[in-house]
Design an enzyme around this catalytic site. Structure first.
Site, PDB file in Angstrom:
ATOM      1  N   CYS A 107      34.836  17.130  40.840  1.00  0.00           N
ATOM      2  CA  CYS A 107      34.836  18.562  40.542  1.00  0.00           C
ATOM      3  C   CYS A 107      33.474  19.202  40.748  1.00  0.00           C
ATOM      4  O   CYS A 107      33.362  20.424  40.849  1.00  0.00           O
ATOM      5  CB  CYS A 107      35.337  18.801  39.125  1.00  0.00           C
ATOM      6  SG  CYS A 107      34.494  17.799  37.884  1.00  0.00           S
ATOM      7  N   GLU A 155      36.758  19.457  30.544  1.00  0.00           N
ATOM      8  CA  GLU A 155      36.057  19.498  31.833  1.00  0.00           C
ATOM      9  C   GLU A 155      37.128  19.625  32.895  1.00  0.00           C
ATOM     10  O   GLU A 155      37.882  18.681  33.157  1.00  0.00           O
ATOM     11  CB  GLU A 155      35.226  18.237  32.066  1.00  0.00           C
ATOM     12  CG  GLU A 155      34.432  18.302  33.356  1.00  0.00           C
ATOM     13  CD  GLU A 155      34.063  16.949  33.914  1.00  0.00           C
ATOM     14  OE1 GLU A 155      33.960  16.842  35.150  1.00  0.00           O
ATOM     15  OE2 GLU A 155      33.904  16.004  33.129  1.00  0.00           O
ATOM     16  N   LYS A 159      43.933   7.844  26.557  1.00  0.00           N
ATOM     17  CA  LYS A 159      45.062   7.885  27.486  1.00  0.00           C
ATOM     18  C   LYS A 159      44.470   7.978  28.889  1.00  0.00           C
ATOM     19  O   LYS A 159      44.066   9.040  29.356  1.00  0.00           O
ATOM     20  CB  LYS A 159      45.966   9.084  27.171  1.00  0.00           C
ATOM     21  CG  LYS A 159      47.321   9.039  27.883  1.00  0.00           C
ATOM     22  CD  LYS A 159      47.200   9.536  29.299  1.00  0.00           C
ATOM     23  CE  LYS A 159      48.489   9.358  30.072  1.00  0.00           C
ATOM     24  NZ  LYS A 159      48.290   9.741  31.513  1.00  0.00           N
ATOM     25  N   GLU A 163      40.776  24.834  44.480  1.00  0.00           N
ATOM     26  CA  GLU A 163      40.179  23.497  44.498  1.00  0.00           C
ATOM     27  C   GLU A 163      41.058  22.555  45.312  1.00  0.00           C
ATOM     28  O   GLU A 163      42.228  22.356  44.992  1.00  0.00           O
ATOM     29  CB  GLU A 163      40.018  22.965  43.077  1.00  0.00           C
ATOM     30  CG  GLU A 163      39.303  21.617  43.034  1.00  0.00           C
ATOM     31  CD  GLU A 163      39.127  21.094  41.619  1.00  0.00           C
ATOM     32  OE1 GLU A 163      38.064  20.508  41.350  1.00  0.00           O
ATOM     33  OE2 GLU A 163      40.034  21.269  40.789  1.00  0.00           O
TER      34      GLU A 163
END
Length: 483
Positions: free
Chosen positions: A290, A256, A181, A388
């Site tokens: 990230c 992750e 996906k 973040e």
């Protein structure tokens, strides 16, 4: 420009129940092409196809599976230029990045997992002095890695080639079947990857690709009863929701998630090297990564020189059309994400941070651009320091000594990759061992692609890359017998 108008389910290209939605070029705001919108039923159909294909694929000889992966790598590289152009248009990456770090790395990952590795390990015999039938017995044992089953691979938008390849290739190499996906922003490249795998000879149902802009598509890829494992790259918030569903079904997870990497710069560091490493936050995927060293902790004696050097470095970065050869910083993925990043910069101002450079929107007529931004005079409690941002924004905090540096670095909900710069290598490694992060770069932002990759705390669950990915996509079985 694209051929991703249909879903790939059970070896067939299928019309989507939900029609299509537009994929938009972040640099021009023009439509790249239509992407298929799957229904929940079609996602479950894809998982059922993967389930049906699993017995045959898992029993296929590892060398045969490896041959398909090797051919897929060659086919991807055969069309490197058009694939790179599509990746650039979908993701906003520069042409060099799209060709090298996206398509090129994807091919490299398929080649890597075309290398057959042993899945059996003989264990030392053990003397069992009180067996169930009495008396001592010598027992032999073998540890065997078995495929998990059907793996849902839910991928991120920042790299529509390398990220899916990093999931699909090791999963297939271990004998799993997959439902992919892709991120809704750039799924067309993943359909190109599926075509390469189809041409390489992957059997029907072994690889399935379903896309959609609605949350229900991803939810169906997680909650299907046919799915045994979910491999996800994305935000921590979405990862939590996926983990809840996996927990109810006892499904394996590989996550992750987010990061807020600390770059610890000591007074004896090579400041030029540190600036180049930290500067990748501005230039690499426009900070949408990230692993970026976004939180700079610098010893007070070199705080001002480092800030000045970072500001000067930013002044040489060309922001603009990713098709242009001199462009270093392209757009971010969408208008909504641009607005989110800008809101964080404004929040930083209100919290008391000083905008040293950037902070505004580049003077470009079209595209979702954010000026690389440097915030100084930051404190550990600021949201721009703790959360973040996922954009070209770096925050800087001073520290006095090693103890304070470690405390500041570890004062985070995240723990993916941190960095240490120091001429004292012994100190750098000592500090690295104290950092609560899944990886630490010492005087570099480079990575060894055989080293385990994953995060501590809310940066993820599990490890992949290299042989560790084969472990992640397998179950460990023990076989014991009398010696």
């Amino acid at each position: 420009m694209t051929d991703g108008r249909r879903l790939f389910i059970g070896g067939s290209w299928v019309e989507p129940d939900g029609g299509h939605y537009d994929v938009v070029d972040p640099a021009t705001e023009e439509v790249v092409g239509p992407a298929p919108e799957a229904s929940r039923a079609q996602v479950h159909e894809a998982a059922a196809a993967a389930r049906a294909a699993f017995p045959g694929w898992s029993r296929t000889a590892p060398e045969e599976r490896a041959g398909i992966l090797r051919r897929a790598a060659g086919l991807i590289l055969r069309d490197l230029v058009p694939h790179g152009e599509l990746a650039r248009a979908e993701s906003g990456a520069t042409t060099a990045t799209a060709r090298g770090m996206q398509v090129g790395v994807a091919a490299a990952r398929f080649r890597r997992y075309a290398r057959v590795e042993p899945v059996e390990q003989a264990l030392p015999p053990q003397i069992n002095e009180a067996g169930p039938f009495g008396g001592a017995a010598v027992m032999g044992a073998l540890a065997v890695r078995q495929p998990v089953g059907v793996v849902s691979c839910i991928t991120s938008y920042n790299n529509p080639w390398a990220n899916p390849a990093g999931k699909i290739a090791p999963a297939l190499a271990m004998g799993n079947t997959v439902v992919v996906k892709p991120a809704p922003q750039d799924p067309l490249s993943v359909y190109r990857m599926a075509r390469a795998l189809e041409e390489a000879g992957v059997p029907p149902g072994v690889v399935n690709v379903v896309s959609g802009s609605r949350a229900e598509v991803g939810e169906a890829a997680v909650d299907s009863d046919d799915v045994d494992m979910v491999s996800f790259t994305g935000s921590t918030a979405v990862g939590r929701r996926i983990a809840e569903v996996c927990g109810r079904g006892m499904k394996r997870q590989l996550m992750e998630l987010g990061g807020k990497g600390a770059a610890v710069v000591f007074e004896d560091a090579d400041l030029g090297s540190a600036v180049r490493g930290i500067g990748t936050t501005f230039s690499f995927y426009s900070g949408q990564i990230c692993t970026a060293p976004t939180r700079v902790l610098v010893q007070r004696a070199v705080h001002d020189p480092l800030v000045a050097r970072l500001a000067a470095y930013m002044g040489h970065l060309t922001v603009g059309d990713p098709r242009a050869e001199d462009t270093v910083v392209g757009p971010v993925i969408s208008a909504a994400h641009r607005d989110r990043i800008e809101a964080y910069v404004e929040l930083g101002r209100k919290e008391g941070a000083r905008v040293v450079a950037g902070g505004g929107r580049p003077p470009l007529d079209r595209g979702f651009y954010v000026a690389p931004t440097l915030l100084a005079d930051c404190t550990p409690d600021m949201r721009v320091v703790r959360e973040e941002i996922f954009g070209p924004v770096v925050v800087v905090l001073p520290f006095d000594d090693e103890e304070e540096a470690v405390a500041l670095a570890n004062d985070s909900d995240y723990g993916l990759i941190d960095y240490v710069w120091s001429a004292d290598v012994a100190r750098a490694f000592r500090v690295a061992r104290r950092l609560r992060a899944g990886g630490v770069g010492v005087n570099t932002v480079g990575r060894n692609m055989e080293a385990p990759f994953g995060g501590f705390k809310q940066s993820g669950v599990g490890r992949d890359v290299g042989s560790y990915a084969l472990h992640a996509y397998s179950e460990l079985q023990s076989i014991v017998w009398p010696g």
